[in-house]
Write a protein that holds these residues in place. Structure first.
Motif, PDB file in Angstrom:
ATOM      1  N   THR A  53      16.878  38.102  37.554  1.00 42.24           N
ATOM      2  CA  THR A  53      16.674  36.650  37.650  1.00 42.24           C
ATOM      3  C   THR A  53      15.849  36.593  38.829  1.00 42.24           C
ATOM      4  OG1 THR A  53      18.788  36.257  36.685  1.00 42.24           O
ATOM      5  CG2 THR A  53      18.144  34.561  38.021  1.00 42.24           C
ATOM      6  N   GLU A  54      16.183  37.431  39.958  1.00 46.76           N
ATOM      7  CA  GLU A  54      15.461  37.145  41.431  1.00 46.76           C
ATOM      8  C   GLU A  54      14.052  37.337  41.026  1.00 46.76           C
ATOM      9  OE1 GLU A  54      16.826  40.044  43.996  1.00 46.76           O
ATOM     10  OE2 GLU A  54      19.209  39.140  44.019  1.00 46.76           O
ATOM     11  N   ALA A  55      13.655  38.253  40.272  1.00 46.30           N
ATOM     12  CA  ALA A  55      12.238  38.777  39.823  1.00 46.30           C
ATOM     13  C   ALA A  55      11.308  37.462  38.972  1.00 46.30           C
ATOM     14  CB  ALA A  55      12.045  39.893  39.065  1.00 46.30           C
ATOM     15  N   GLY A  56      12.485  36.537  38.420  1.00 45.90           N
ATOM     16  CA  GLY A  56      11.853  35.414  37.748  1.00 45.90           C
ATOM     17  C   GLY A  56      11.658  35.660  36.255  1.00 45.90           C
ATOM     18  N   LEU A  57      12.177  36.790  35.675  1.00 44.95           N
ATOM     19  CA  LEU A  57      12.057  37.238  34.370  1.00 44.95           C
ATOM     20  C   LEU A  57      13.245  36.586  33.487  1.00 44.95           C
ATOM     21  CD1 LEU A  57      11.105  40.993  35.291  1.00 44.95           C
ATOM     22  CD2 LEU A  57       9.620  39.244  34.301  1.00 44.95           C
ATOM     23  N   LEU A  58      14.210  36.465  34.210  1.00 41.41           N
ATOM     24  CA  LEU A  58      15.320  35.804  33.319  1.00 41.41           C
ATOM     25  C   LEU A  58      15.851  34.551  34.345  1.00 41.41           C
ATOM     26  CD1 LEU A  58      17.782  38.458  32.631  1.00 41.41           C
ATOM     27  CD2 LEU A  58      16.172  37.639  31.177  1.00 41.41           C
ATOM     28  N   GLU A  59      16.569  33.581  33.797  1.00 43.68           N
ATOM     29  CA  GLU A  59      16.994  32.602  34.384  1.00 43.68           C
ATOM     30  C   GLU A  59      18.678  32.576  34.179  1.00 43.68           C
ATOM     31  OE1 GLU A  59      15.216  28.902  32.852  1.00 43.68           O
ATOM     32  OE2 GLU A  59      13.499  28.885  33.854  1.00 43.68           O
ATOM     33  N   SER A  60      19.210  31.857  35.163  1.00 46.55           N
ATOM     34  CA  SER A  60      20.900  32.165  34.945  1.00 46.55           C
ATOM     35  C   SER A  60      21.344  30.768  35.278  1.00 46.55           C
ATOM     36  CB  SER A  60      21.398  32.911  36.042  1.00 46.55           C
ATOM     37  OG  SER A  60      21.111  32.370  37.433  1.00 46.55           O
ATOM     38  N   GLY A  61      22.648  30.764  34.628  1.00 46.22           N
ATOM     39  CA  GLY A  61      23.431  29.386  34.626  1.00 46.22           C
ATOM     40  C   GLY A  61      24.884  30.002  34.523  1.00 46.22           C
ATOM     41  N   SER A  62      25.701  28.898  34.237  1.00 46.53           N
ATOM     42  CA  SER A  62      27.156  29.253  34.137  1.00 46.53           C
ATOM     43  C   SER A  62      27.821  28.205  32.716  1.00 46.53           C
ATOM     44  CB  SER A  62      27.793  29.184  35.307  1.00 46.53           C
ATOM     45  OG  SER A  62      27.706  27.571  35.786  1.00 46.53           O
ATOM     46  N   ARG A  63      28.634  28.698  32.361  1.00 56.76           N
ATOM     47  CA  ARG A  63      29.486  27.931  31.212  1.00 56.76           C
ATOM     48  C   ARG A  63      30.454  28.670  30.646  1.00 56.76           C
ATOM     49  NH1 ARG A  63      28.708  29.529  25.896  1.00 56.76           N
ATOM     50  NH2 ARG A  63      27.125  31.176  25.331  1.00 56.76           N
ATOM     51  N   ARG A  64      31.428  28.002  30.318  1.00 58.82           N
ATOM     52  CA  ARG A  64      32.750  28.617  29.698  1.00 58.82           C
ATOM     53  C   ARG A  64      32.371  29.088  28.342  1.00 58.82           C
ATOM     54  NH1 ARG A  64      35.024  23.817  32.369  1.00 58.82           N
ATOM     55  NH2 ARG A  64      36.534  24.534  33.785  1.00 58.82           N
ATOM     56  N   LEU A  65      32.332  30.410  28.148  1.00 57.11           N
ATOM     57  CA  LEU A  65      32.350  31.167  26.904  1.00 57.11           C
ATOM     58  C   LEU A  65      33.398  31.251  25.918  1.00 57.11           C
ATOM     59  CD1 LEU A  65      30.696  34.513  28.482  1.00 57.11           C
ATOM     60  CD2 LEU A  65      29.589  32.698  27.755  1.00 57.11           C
ATOM     61  N   THR A  66      34.310  30.555  26.218  1.00 58.96           N
ATOM     62  CA  THR A  66      35.543  30.284  25.210  1.00 58.96           C
ATOM     63  C   THR A  66      35.186  29.026  24.283  1.00 58.96           C
ATOM     64  OG1 THR A  66      36.632  28.905  26.698  1.00 58.96           O
ATOM     65  CG2 THR A  66      37.147  31.115  26.809  1.00 58.96           C
ATOM     66  N   GLY A  67      34.212  28.190  24.833  1.00 59.51           N
ATOM     67  CA  GLY A  67      33.954  26.959  24.150  1.00 59.51           C
ATOM     68  C   GLY A  67      34.885  25.685  24.432  1.00 59.51           C
ATOM     69  N   ARG A  68      35.986  25.984  25.263  1.00 55.35           N
ATOM     70  CA  ARG A  68      36.983  25.187  25.280  1.00 55.35           C
ATOM     71  C   ARG A  68      36.756  24.430  26.890  1.00 55.35           C
ATOM     72  NH1 ARG A  68      40.396  29.542  24.095  1.00 55.35           N
ATOM     73  NH2 ARG A  68      41.241  29.621  26.430  1.00 55.35           N
ATOM     74  N   SER A  69      37.456  23.244  27.037  1.00 52.53           N
ATOM     75  CA  SER A  69      37.232  22.551  28.127  1.00 52.53           C
ATOM     76  C   SER A  69      38.712  22.192  28.558  1.00 52.53           C
ATOM     77  CB  SER A  69      36.323  21.432  28.034  1.00 52.53           C
ATOM     78  OG  SER A  69      37.053  20.653  27.175  1.00 52.53           O
ATOM     79  N   GLY A  70      39.001  21.796  29.960  1.00 52.09           N
ATOM     80  CA  GLY A  70      40.118  21.361  30.299  1.00 52.09           C
ATOM     81  C   GLY A  70      40.854  22.575  30.795  1.00 52.09           C
ATOM     82  N   PRO A  71      42.123  22.173  31.225  1.00 45.61           N
ATOM     83  CA  PRO A  71      43.191  23.225  31.785  1.00 45.61           C
ATOM     84  C   PRO A  71      43.417  24.312  30.666  1.00 45.61           C
ATOM     85  CG  PRO A  71      44.176  20.979  32.249  1.00 45.61           C
ATOM     86  CD  PRO A  71      42.899  20.881  31.265  1.00 45.61           C
ATOM     87  N   GLY A  72      43.285  25.568  31.309  1.00 52.35           N
ATOM     88  CA  GLY A  72      43.607  26.721  30.593  1.00 52.35           C
ATOM     89  C   GLY A  72      42.311  27.461  29.761  1.00 52.35           C
ATOM     90  N   ALA A  73      41.151  26.421  29.982  1.00 56.19           N
ATOM     91  CA  ALA A  73      39.926  27.119  29.278  1.00 56.19           C
ATOM     92  C   ALA A  73      39.060  28.101  30.030  1.00 56.19           C
ATOM     93  CB  ALA A  73      38.703  25.856  29.445  1.00 56.19           C
ATOM     94  N   GLY A  74      39.743  28.316  31.097  1.00 54.37           N
ATOM     95  CA  GLY A  74      39.354  29.530  32.161  1.00 54.37           C
ATOM     96  C   GLY A  74      37.909  29.079  32.805  1.00 54.37           C
ATOM     97  N   ARG A  75      37.693  29.923  33.757  1.00 59.15           N
ATOM     98  CA  ARG A  75      36.301  29.742  34.713  1.00 59.15           C
ATOM     99  C   ARG A  75      35.278  29.789  34.030  1.00 59.15           C
ATOM    100  NH1 ARG A  75      36.995  33.230  40.062  1.00 59.15           N
ATOM    101  NH2 ARG A  75      35.435  31.926  40.486  1.00 59.15           N
TER     102      ARG A  75
END
Length: 234
Positions: A53-75
């Motif tokens: 990512t630092e080299a500009g070959l990848l881009e990074s982000g963040s999302r919940r991989l569980t596909g859920r939202s709200g309390p208990g959905a994980g970071r």
């Protein structure tokens, strides 16, 4: 970062495997998945993914991989995708892109679309040589891989490449391509270059065989798709 420095980042074999895996997925990839695919520990994969990512070959982000939202959905987890920019190195320096753009501009101004497509179809046939037209989608996929198109099968679930074609059976999968080898010039002259690309693939795969190439543009991908011919029962 200079192109030569960014490309040098891929010298590490683990880093290169991680990059190739993320690039091949066409979607966001989490650290756990990438680590498993590369056969390394998650912490080591995270280190190399961040370097990419630092080299500009990848881009990074963040999302919940569980596909859920709200309390208990994980970071939210960190995810990666291939960066859209191109990297290249030429020693000594060459500028083929400018030449290609000038030739494309001249062809467009002179209305040479038909002549360009005829030449491209002939070049594709010459690249195929004495071989018969591609006899199956599996063979077409292998041919496209060798030409750098990064093909994948739409409708093949998580499978990719030849495996996805084989698993899809009679469903008539469509082979799409994540990479256009002529992307930079196609962005400036889309009708001309996309038509040339289609003609090139018609010549390369064969126009009278079990598979055919046709235009079906989709943002971020090659404008051509490959599918079974209408007269093919497969």
């Amino acid at each position: 970062m200079e192109d030569i420095d960014a490309i040098a980042v891929l010298q590490d074999p683990v880093r290169r495997r991680l990059y190739e895996y993320v690039a091949a997925q066409g979607r966001e990839v989490g650290r756990n998945e990438a680590a498993e695919a590369a056969g390394v520990a998650r912490t080591l994969a995270a280190h190399h993914l961040d370097k990419l990512t630092e080299a500009g070959l990848l881009e990074s982000g963040s999302r919940r991989l569980t596909g859920r939202s709200g309390p208990g959905a994980g970071r939210p987890a960190k995810v990666y995708t291939r960066a859209p920019g191109e990297r290249s190195v030429s020693l000594p320096a060459r500028d083929y892109r400018t030449a290609a753009e000038l030739l494309a501009e001249a062809a467009e101004l002179a209305g040479l679309d038909a002549g360009l497509c005829a030449a491209a179809r002939g070049r594709g046939a010459a690249l195929r040589g004495s071989a018969e037209p591609c006899a199956s989608l599996e063979e077409a996929v292998r041919t496209l891989v060798a030409r750098g198109y990064e093909p994948y099968v739409e409708g093949g679930g998580e499978a990719r490449g030849v495996e996805a074609v084989e698993e899809s059976g009679k469903a008539g999968p469509v082979v799409r391509m994540r990479n256009c080898p002529f992307h930079a010039v196609a962005e400036r002259f889309p009708p001309l270059v996309c038509g040339m690309n289609l003609a090139l693939l018609e010549g390369l795969l064969g126009v009278d065989g079990p598979v055919r190439a046709r235009m079906d543009a989709r943002p971020g991908e090659c404008c051509v798709v490959v599918e079974p011919s209408k007269n093919n029962n497969r």
